[in-house]
Design a protein around this motif. Sequence first.
Motif, PDB file in Angstrom:
ATOM      1  N   THR A 322       0.833  -1.256  -0.026  1.00 35.91           N
ATOM      2  CA  THR A 322       0.005   0.062   0.061  1.00 35.91           C
ATOM      3  C   THR A 322       0.823   1.176   0.004  1.00 35.91           C
ATOM      4  OG1 THR A 322      -0.204  -0.041   2.409  1.00 35.91           O
ATOM      5  CG2 THR A 322      -2.026  -1.275   1.242  1.00 35.91           C
ATOM      6  N   SER A 323       2.105   1.000  -0.089  1.00 34.72           N
ATOM      7  CA  SER A 323       3.186   2.207  -0.156  1.00 34.72           C
ATOM      8  C   SER A 323       4.201   1.801  -1.121  1.00 34.72           C
ATOM      9  CB  SER A 323       3.812   2.711   1.347  1.00 34.72           C
ATOM     10  OG  SER A 323       4.260   1.589   1.559  1.00 34.72           O
ATOM     11  N   PRO A 324       4.938   2.773  -1.679  1.00 32.78           N
ATOM     12  CA  PRO A 324       6.058   2.632  -2.487  1.00 32.78           C
ATOM     13  C   PRO A 324       6.956   1.214  -2.245  1.00 32.78           C
ATOM     14  CG  PRO A 324       5.859   4.899  -2.592  1.00 32.78           C
ATOM     15  CD  PRO A 324       4.955   4.272  -1.324  1.00 32.78           C
ATOM     16  N   ALA A 325       7.252   0.462  -3.182  1.00 31.87           N
ATOM     17  CA  ALA A 325       8.085  -0.808  -2.656  1.00 31.87           C
ATOM     18  C   ALA A 325       9.491  -0.865  -2.889  1.00 31.87           C
ATOM     19  CB  ALA A 325       7.279  -1.931  -3.415  1.00 31.87           C
ATOM     20  N   ALA A 326      10.319  -1.497  -1.908  1.00 28.88           N
ATOM     21  CA  ALA A 326      11.823  -1.714  -2.258  1.00 28.88           C
ATOM     22  C   ALA A 326      11.782  -3.150  -2.283  1.00 28.88           C
ATOM     23  CB  ALA A 326      12.386  -1.013  -1.291  1.00 28.88           C
ATOM     24  N   ILE A 344      18.270  -0.687   3.397  1.00 23.18           N
ATOM     25  CA  ILE A 344      16.929  -1.371   3.864  1.00 23.18           C
ATOM     26  C   ILE A 344      16.470  -0.744   4.965  1.00 23.18           C
ATOM     27  CG2 ILE A 344      15.895  -3.465   4.637  1.00 23.18           C
ATOM     28  CD1 ILE A 344      17.768  -5.117   2.495  1.00 23.18           C
ATOM     29  N   PRO A 345      17.227  -0.568   6.178  1.00 21.54           N
ATOM     30  CA  PRO A 345      16.550   0.074   7.401  1.00 21.54           C
ATOM     31  C   PRO A 345      16.243   1.576   7.068  1.00 21.54           C
ATOM     32  CG  PRO A 345      18.866  -0.348   7.764  1.00 21.54           C
ATOM     33  CD  PRO A 345      18.489  -1.101   6.534  1.00 21.54           C
ATOM     34  N   ASN A 346      16.853   2.505   6.139  1.00 26.85           N
ATOM     35  CA  ASN A 346      16.524   3.667   5.725  1.00 26.85           C
ATOM     36  C   ASN A 346      15.086   3.724   4.988  1.00 26.85           C
ATOM     37  OD1 ASN A 346      18.605   4.887   7.044  1.00 26.85           O
ATOM     38  ND2 ASN A 346      19.746   4.960   5.095  1.00 26.85           N
ATOM     39  N   ALA A 347      14.914   2.274   4.406  1.00 25.96           N
ATOM     40  CA  ALA A 347      13.536   2.577   3.351  1.00 25.96           C
ATOM     41  C   ALA A 347      12.358   2.206   4.424  1.00 25.96           C
ATOM     42  CB  ALA A 347      13.515   1.302   2.300  1.00 25.96           C
ATOM     43  N   ILE A 348      12.772   1.312   5.468  1.00 24.26           N
ATOM     44  CA  ILE A 348      11.964   0.913   6.507  1.00 24.26           C
ATOM     45  C   ILE A 348      11.304   2.087   7.115  1.00 24.26           C
ATOM     46  CG2 ILE A 348      11.354  -0.244   8.479  1.00 24.26           C
ATOM     47  CD1 ILE A 348      12.998  -2.573   7.456  1.00 24.26           C
ATOM     48  N   ALA A 349      12.419   2.936   7.603  1.00 23.39           N
ATOM     49  CA  ALA A 349      12.101   4.082   8.185  1.00 23.39           C
ATOM     50  C   ALA A 349      11.117   5.247   7.464  1.00 23.39           C
ATOM     51  CB  ALA A 349      13.177   4.962   8.627  1.00 23.39           C
ATOM     52  N   ALA A 350      11.342   5.225   6.130  1.00 23.48           N
ATOM     53  CA  ALA A 350      10.541   6.058   5.129  1.00 23.48           C
ATOM     54  C   ALA A 350       9.265   5.428   5.031  1.00 23.48           C
ATOM     55  CB  ALA A 350      11.311   6.214   3.898  1.00 23.48           C
ATOM     56  N   GLN A 352       8.442   2.707   3.469  1.00 25.86           N
ATOM     57  CA  GLN A 352       8.244   1.966   2.211  1.00 25.86           C
ATOM     58  C   GLN A 352       7.614   0.530   2.568  1.00 25.86           C
ATOM     59  OE1 GLN A 352      11.261   2.229  -0.786  1.00 25.86           O
ATOM     60  NE2 GLN A 352      11.923   4.428   0.088  1.00 25.86           N
ATOM     61  N   CYS A 353       7.290  -0.072   1.516  1.00 30.08           N
ATOM     62  CA  CYS A 353       6.924  -1.531   1.337  1.00 30.08           C
ATOM     63  C   CYS A 353       7.940  -2.379   1.283  1.00 30.08           C
ATOM     64  CB  CYS A 353       5.841  -1.741   0.598  1.00 30.08           C
ATOM     65  SG  CYS A 353       5.041  -3.486   0.611  1.00 30.08           S
ATOM     66  N   ILE A 354       8.433  -3.017   2.174  1.00 29.23           N
ATOM     67  CA  ILE A 354       9.746  -4.035   2.005  1.00 29.23           C
ATOM     68  C   ILE A 354       9.307  -5.313   1.662  1.00 29.23           C
ATOM     69  CG2 ILE A 354      11.809  -4.937   3.279  1.00 29.23           C
ATOM     70  CD1 ILE A 354      11.295  -1.617   2.899  1.00 29.23           C
ATOM     71  N   PRO A 479       8.547  -1.685  -8.149  1.00 30.93           N
ATOM     72  CA  PRO A 479       9.224  -1.190  -6.980  1.00 30.93           C
ATOM     73  C   PRO A 479       9.914   0.082  -7.393  1.00 30.93           C
ATOM     74  CG  PRO A 479      10.409  -3.117  -7.850  1.00 30.93           C
ATOM     75  CD  PRO A 479       9.166  -3.237  -8.347  1.00 30.93           C
ATOM     76  N   GLN A 480      10.079   1.009  -6.672  1.00 32.70           N
ATOM     77  CA  GLN A 480      10.939   2.274  -6.945  1.00 32.70           C
ATOM     78  C   GLN A 480      12.351   2.059  -6.818  1.00 32.70           C
ATOM     79  OE1 GLN A 480      10.024   5.238  -4.020  1.00 32.70           O
ATOM     80  NE2 GLN A 480       8.138   5.771  -5.280  1.00 32.70           N
ATOM     81  N   SER A 481      12.612   0.640  -6.021  1.00 32.56           N
ATOM     82  CA  SER A 481      14.141   0.315  -5.972  1.00 32.56           C
ATOM     83  C   SER A 481      14.259  -1.056  -5.899  1.00 32.56           C
ATOM     84  CB  SER A 481      14.831   1.059  -4.790  1.00 32.56           C
ATOM     85  OG  SER A 481      14.274   0.539  -3.386  1.00 32.56           O
TER      86      SER A 481
END
Length: 590
Positions: A322-326, A344-350, A352-354, A479-481
């Motif tokens: 439901t949010s931009p994916a990494a 990866i932890p930065n994407a979680i903090a932002a 993002q869908c992991i 995904p965005q990344s």
Amino acid sequence: MPCQTSVPDVAIPTTPLMIVRTCTIAMIARATRLPPEYPEREDHVQNGGDEEESEQERESGAVQGHALNRLGCRACRPDEPEESSYDADDPGQEQYGCDQDDAGWTARCKAHDAPLCVENGGVSCVLQTITLSESLCALTNVASRVGVHGHAAVPSDLRMGRSVRILWSIAGQCGHGSRFFVWFPVIADRFVDGGNPMVLNRSRMSARKRSGAVIAIAVVIGALLTGCMSQNPQDGLSRHVVVPAPQLPVNTLTAARRIEITEQQCPAAVTQEALRALPESAANAVDFLASSAQCALISTVLQAPVQPETFISPLQYTAPCTSPAAVSAWAHYDDDLIFGSPTIPNAIAAGQCIRTLFITGSDAGMGAEYALERERGIRAAYDVMRGVTGEWVDAAVTLRSGVTITTTSPVDNPGIMLLLVRLPDGGLDAGGFSATGHQSLPQLLSGALAEMTTTDTGQPITLPALEATIAEVVQSYAPQSVLAHLPKLDPRSEGDHPDHSATGNLVAGLVDNGLIDGAVVQYAIGYPSDHNAVNLEGDELWKKLEAFAAYASHDSVLHCSTPKSCLGVRKFGEWLQRQYLVPDVEIPAP
């Protein structure tokens, strides 16, 4: 003569200007054109006169037919045959038929199944052929609504000239509810001469009478337009019955396939009615889930708040983002913590869908229990990265690639998910381990092995199936990344774990084949990263060490459980202080 009115859904003018314009067009049309069933009237109009209706017309209500039907609108008369033909040269007409029942003559428009009825002594039901390009037919539609009150019908005892009848008819459509009805009969009576219509004809009227008639008609027209402008466009809408369009199939599932799904494969999961109502993507998802014996997952399709445009994978329903994916793809359970952090932890903090995909079961030839303990460690590490410790739930999902994977996700945060393939660890020499039949990813990629079998269920997986699995996971989330190991194609991977390089090759090959967008892909340098300078320190490094320590406490090989002790583990401490990423554009061509 009681009639029931059913009116097709025709656009009605909704502004005063539109109503005035439409009424004006209707008046001109009515004054200049006669229905094809009365051709003798055309000649009479050209002569500028109007003759009396025959007794048969008056008795049958043909006056109303003259008054209302222009530009393709026709009336059934008792002296017409049951099936009336239509004039092929008149594009405004449509074929219709007349049926006689106990209530009297009823006109039906076969094209729209819309009989329009007007009640007035002896007046037969009027057929309105709806032609959207003709404003008159839209107005007659309005007339049918107000006609139940008798406004649209010409009183049987009023004998007036053709022009006056036209104005009366239009008034019934445009002036409903205005004072026009009060005084119009008075003006109309001025045209009555001994019960016969006074005709606006130079040969039959004096100049004085013609002048008076012109003035009276001008007053009538002015009042008519005033009535049109003052009319509430919503009047009568409560009596507007919309004829619904036929329901077309919304998906391509055949009746036979629906029966097979609902009666044979998944009888308790879905009904035929629900299947018929699904959009194409959802119907394809149900079709796949039924054919792959995953009936329990059909509810995720039926309950999805938003349906994807295209069905790519059941992951779109069982594990949606439901949010931009990494998305990232790794060989072993700790590779993401060492080489993919702090990305990866930065994407979680932002927020993002992991989605993290692990290709091997990370067993290292040490058996299933060691592999499962490492899985517990990776869940613990993600709890540290997300800042919450809680229960995780596992699920088995068979992908469209044919490969069955295990998904594991925090109960309170489905935005984080690990996807486990559980192929055997290949070891540092790529020769695999005897406990798992000496299988390895490099051998699969080289063709030395036709397939590998998973460590948990023994499922055979070919190279095309594995490639399709990685592509399906990535494509499911747009995904965005995308992050993965550095491919063996790059010289900077020299000395890396063979499983790392093989995983990078798989991702790079999918990029080369157009199955993954290379613009969003980066590759992490693995073991050889210790040749580069330290580039992580302070709080960023400390958070990375905390997550790794949570994992390491479950890995008996590492012998560390705190950030400081893990930093002192040979080689691992060097790797943890670095992260080097290479964009796909820098990877040499194969």
